[in-house]
Design an enzyme around this catalytic site. Structure first.
Site, PDB file in Angstrom:
ATOM      1  N   ASP A 185       0.892  -1.102  -0.130  1.00  0.00           N
ATOM      2  CA  ASP A 185       0.029  -0.050  -0.070  1.00  0.00           C
ATOM      3  C   ASP A 185       0.899   1.245  -0.154  1.00  0.00           C
ATOM      4  O   ASP A 185       2.014   1.146   0.427  1.00  0.00           O
ATOM      5  CB  ASP A 185      -1.121  -0.074   0.972  1.00  0.00           C
ATOM      6  CG  ASP A 185      -2.360   1.003   0.774  1.00  0.00           C
ATOM      7  OD1 ASP A 185      -3.390   0.311   0.641  1.00  0.00           O
ATOM      8  OD2 ASP A 185      -2.256   2.281   0.825  1.00  0.00           O
TER       9      ASP A 185
ATOM     10  N   CYS B 243     -15.381  -0.565  -5.018  1.00  0.00           N
ATOM     11  CA  CYS B 243     -16.671  -0.164  -4.628  1.00  0.00           C
ATOM     12  C   CYS B 243     -17.254   1.009  -5.014  1.00  0.00           C
ATOM     13  O   CYS B 243     -18.061   2.079  -4.584  1.00  0.00           O
ATOM     14  CB  CYS B 243     -16.604   0.237  -2.847  1.00  0.00           C
ATOM     15  SG  CYS B 243     -15.411   1.539  -2.551  1.00  0.00           S
TER      16      CYS B 243
HETATM   17  N1  SAM Z   1      -8.255  -3.830   0.250  1.00  0.00           N
HETATM   18  C1  SAM Z   1      -8.282  -2.988   1.445  1.00  0.00           C
HETATM   19  C2  SAM Z   1      -9.132  -3.516   2.456  1.00  0.00           C
HETATM   20  O1  SAM Z   1      -9.910  -4.573   2.254  1.00  0.00           O
HETATM   21  O2  SAM Z   1      -8.917  -3.307   3.574  1.00  0.00           O
HETATM   22  C3  SAM Z   1      -9.012  -1.763   1.029  1.00  0.00           C
HETATM   23  C4  SAM Z   1      -8.123  -0.826  -0.346  1.00  0.00           C
HETATM   24  S1  SAM Z   1      -8.589   0.667  -0.667  1.00  0.00           S
HETATM   25  C5  SAM Z   1      -9.914   0.573  -1.474  1.00  0.00           C
HETATM   26  C6  SAM Z   1      -7.325   1.337  -1.901  1.00  0.00           C
HETATM   27  C7  SAM Z   1      -5.872   1.158  -1.401  1.00  0.00           C
HETATM   28  O3  SAM Z   1      -5.008   1.361  -2.410  1.00  0.00           O
HETATM   29  C8  SAM Z   1      -5.817   2.588  -0.405  1.00  0.00           C
HETATM   30  O4  SAM Z   1      -5.422   2.209   1.029  1.00  0.00           O
HETATM   31  C9  SAM Z   1      -4.749   3.240  -1.100  1.00  0.00           C
HETATM   32  O5  SAM Z   1      -3.796   3.773  -0.329  1.00  0.00           O
HETATM   33  C10 SAM Z   1      -4.011   2.170  -1.996  1.00  0.00           C
HETATM   34  N2  SAM Z   1      -3.145   2.580  -3.351  1.00  0.00           N
HETATM   35  C11 SAM Z   1      -3.547   3.497  -4.078  1.00  0.00           C
HETATM   36  N3  SAM Z   1      -2.752   3.433  -5.166  1.00  0.00           N
HETATM   37  C12 SAM Z   1      -1.688   2.450  -4.720  1.00  0.00           C
HETATM   38  C13 SAM Z   1      -0.818   1.976  -5.583  1.00  0.00           C
HETATM   39  N4  SAM Z   1      -0.175   2.289  -6.672  1.00  0.00           N
HETATM   40  N5  SAM Z   1       0.055   0.945  -4.966  1.00  0.00           N
HETATM   41  C14 SAM Z   1      -0.438   0.551  -3.983  1.00  0.00           C
HETATM   42  N6  SAM Z   1      -1.511   0.981  -2.907  1.00  0.00           N
HETATM   43  C15 SAM Z   1      -2.047   1.857  -3.681  1.00  0.00           C
END
Ligand code: SAM
Length: 309
Positions: free
Chosen positions: A134, A236
């Site tokens: 993340d 979502c």
């Molecule tokens: N899967 C998580 C859960 O079930 O608890 C929720 C994930 S949330 C929808 C999306 C996440 O993607 C965020 O925490 C954000 O910081 C992360 N994110 C965004 N761009 C990213 C990247 N290029 N690489 C890794 N993580 C990323």
């Protein structure tokens, strides 16, 4: 129908964490707390008829217990000790559908705050390895606490951009399963759209385009890991641009993967925008009694398998 309903009207979903307890023990615990167990639900409709202190086992995800709206377990001992995870039913679908076999190497590409990572670890029974990435350090800190509480030990967390993770790095050569749950508009989260100001709504279109471009890159990157067999893509969001369009783009660019038709008994399917889109799942308050959600399972074709099979 619950269209336009507030989150307070959705059932409360409780995922049992088998790393700490068993479903039978959790059911007994709630019975001792004065709740009435009604057995396993046979349909989504049944979940919508719960009242007071009644609860059921979910009709799709066996490790989910379902309680009536407004039940709150945030102060409960079982939640505080990681025996149960409070997670909407829709967001428990990605790990459930990915279903990595024991001992697998799995990537959780956008992992924080870790609800789906803890679900993956539960399915793996803490065997194998979960590489969890993340970008957000604050969310990763929350994730550490969540995983510790849930008894997860098979993970390796990294504050890293998934797009910068090298698929050919020997470390990831055995990764067969990837869960990709990237940042999205969140338009499926009940109440969120109602709270937007006019300014926010007018910047939506631009934001949506940027998000969709990012999501396409992320899914393309996931499919490029050499040993990967199964990838779950979830959001979502309710927007076709972030969902069916992203999956269609990935399949067009990478002829070695196909969609798998998941959960035949799930009534709400992907929008009919390309052939096989109905293999995907959609979720909504009105039809599935969950937040709005989208899930697709992509699988590497067997050798010699025709593209359009
Ligand atoms: N899967 C998580 C859960 O079930 O608890 C929720 C994930 S949330 C929808 C999306 C996440 O993607 C965020 O925490 C954000 O910081 C992360 N994110 C965004 N761009 C990213 C990247 N290029 N690489 C890794 N993580 C990323």
């Amino acid at each position: 129908p619950l269209a336009g309903a507030s989150e307070a009207l959705l059932p409360r979903y409780v995922r049992v964490n088998p790393l700490k307890t068993s479903t039978d023990d959790v059911i007994d615990y709630f019975k001792r707390q004065g709740y009435t167990y009604l057995g396993q639900a046979s349909s989504v409709q049944e979940l919508g008829h719960l009242s007071g202190k009644q609860f059921l086992t979910d009709c799709h995800v066996p490790e989910l217990l379902v309680f009536s709206p407004r039940t709150d377990f945030h102060q409960d001992f079982l939640y505080r000790s990681g025996h149960i995870i409070l997670q909407d039913k829709a967001s428990s679908l990605p790990a459930f559908l990915l279903d990595p076999p024991l001992g697998s190497h799995v990537i959780d590409a956008c992992a924080a705050p870790g609800n789906k990572t803890s679900h993956l670890a539960a399915i793996l029974k803490n065997t194998g390895k979960i590489f969890a990435f993340d970008l957000d350090t604050k969310r990763l800190a929350t994730m550490s606490t969540l995983l510790l509480r849930a008894g997860v030990t098979c993970h390796e967390m990294a504050n890293q951009d998934f797009l910068q993770v090298e698929p050919r790095d020997p470390k990831y050569m055995s990764v067969t399963h990837i869960l990709l749950d990237p940042s999205c508009s969140g338009s499926g989260i009940v109440d969120r759209l109602n709270q937007l100001t006019d300014d926010e709504k007018s910047s939506c279109e631009e934001r949506l385009l940027a998000l969709a471009a990012f999501q396409r890159k992320m899914l393309g990157h996931a499919l490029s890991f050499p040993a990967v067999q199964c990838v779950v893509y979830s959001t979502c969001s309710l927007h076709q641009q972030e969902n069916e369009d992203v999956v269609q783009d990935a399949l067009e660019r990478n002829g070695t993967f196909r969609l798998v038709s998941v959960l035949p008994s799930w009534t709400q399917r992907g929008l009919d925008t390309f052939s096989d889109a109905a293999c995907c799942l959609r979720a909504s308050p009105a039809e599935t009694l969950t937040n709005g959600f989208f899930v697709a399972l992509l699988q590497r074709k067997r050798e010699g398998e025709d593209c359009r099979e």
